[in-house]
Design an enzyme around this catalytic site. Structure first.
Site: not given
Length: 375
Positions: A119, A124, A127, A130, A225
């Site tokens: 991440r 991005q 990902d 997401s 997380y």
């Protein structure tokens, strides 16, 4: 380079590559693209859509045996044995689907799991977590609104005023933040709990109220997380969550810890304090659920409270989910192609997402987490 798109099995409605991305693979990356019949059917894309985009129809076993790269979403038991190098690109959830991962430990096979993509700012656009979490958070609020026995915004009518619904969201990751934004747009009063203090400003910027329990343990290496907490902290957390659950009309839970059972945040006794007609949407149900009464893949009623356990709500938005995932896959493949073959073993994105190499699990983060769990 020849690339194939497999049709997903079972309840999966999404597909890894959509026709518009087939065109990009051909034009921008010079790939030859093949697909299995029915690949995009559940997501609203016909075989003709793929053919018009430039893809060629091919049988599943033939693709697995002959092509250089195979793309899919869910892991499967692959029957192939190959003398040439082959690459699978998927979303393995390797700490949870350990049996499926073991079956892919074969010579000449490299497996990349896009849910392991670091991440970072550069990654991005690849990902997948997401992309899917954002849709799941949105859909969770829509589902809750359907099941809830009243309305979310304040209503002023000739017959009186209806107060806005109180929504509690447990976990302010990508799914939680999208749930907050959606619930606020619908006019609800939103409270949010997260063990990570870094989430506080984001929650407040969306117009929600942040619930804070002091003393949470945090880790910068956890990839966004939550991590496991001390018993003393958990006791304070349970008491505060119990109070807010009992006052809420809708509760949406999103908390997960990689490779472990989802943290239990809502006790049975807390559910029994909620008003009849209230709703709980548990997005962590696949890994045990955040609510003690959750049953994965089911909607149950307990004392008049509806509890929906579903970690795959994005499947109900199959076309949009597939479009987002396909773009993630394309960006990963483009990055893979741009990195010199001699440098791929050290490239941070490729190294972070590489799961299996020539029959062995090589992902350092995964091995580290497995050791941590065993210990």
């Amino acid at each position: 380079m020849k690339i194939g798109i497999l049709k997903e099995q079972g309840e999966e409605t999404r597909t890894a590559i959509v026709p518009s991305v087939v065109q990009r693979l051909i034009k921008e990356l010079s790939f030859e693209v093949y697909f299995e019949s029915g690949t995009g059917e559940k997501a609203g894309f016909s075989n003709d859509d793929y053919i018009k985009a430039g893809a060629v129809l091919m049988g599943r076993d033939e693709m697995i045996q002959l092509l250089d790269i195979i793309t899919f979403i869910n892991p499967f038991d692959s029957p192939f044995q190959s003398d040439s190098e082959k690459m699978f690109v998927s979303m393995m959830n390797p700490l949870f689907r350990t049996d499926e991962v073991e079956k892919l430990k074969k010579p000449n096979l490299s497996v990349y799991s896009l849910d392991l993509v670091p991440r970072s700012t550069k990654a991005q656009s690849m990902d997948v977590l997401s992309s899917i979490a954002s849709l799941s958070g949105y859909k969770a609020v829509i589902k809750a609104a359907e099941l809830y026995g009243s309305v979310l915004p304040m209503f002023t009518t000739a017959a009186g005023t209806i107060r806005p619904a109180r929504v509690l969201i447990l976990g302010a990751g990508v799914a939680g933040l999208q749930a907050i934004a959606t619930a606020r747009r619908l006019g609800a009063i939103v409270h949010v709990f997260d063990v990570r203090s870094s989430a506080k400003e984001e929650v407040k910027s969306l117009g929600a109220n942040f619930i804070e329990v002091e003393g949470a343990a945090e880790s910068a290496s956890a990839g966004g997380y939550a991590i496991e907490q001390s018993e003393a902290y958990l006791e304070k957390q349970r008491a505060l969550i119990d109070q807010y659950v009992s006052e809420s009309s809708i509760v949406i839970t999103t908390a997960n810890i990689p490779g472990r059972r989802a943290p239990l945040l809502i006790e049975k006794s807390s559910v029994e304090k909620m008003k009849k007609g209230s709703v709980i949407i548990d997005l962590a149900s696949e890994q045990g659920g955040n609510c003690a009464l959750t049953e994965d893949g089911k909607t149950i009623s307990h004392n008049g409270v509806s509890i929906l356990g579903n970690s795959y709500l994005s499947r109900e938005l199959a076309q949009t989910a597939s479009q987002l995932l396909a773009t993630n896959y394309f960006n990963f493949l483009k990055h893979y192609q741009q990195v010199d073959s001699a440098s791929r073993s050290e490239d941070p994105i490729l190294k972070g997402s590489r799961l299996i190499e020539d029959g062995e699990i090589v992902n350092e983060r995964l091995v580290s987490l497995v050791k941590e769990i065993v210990c």
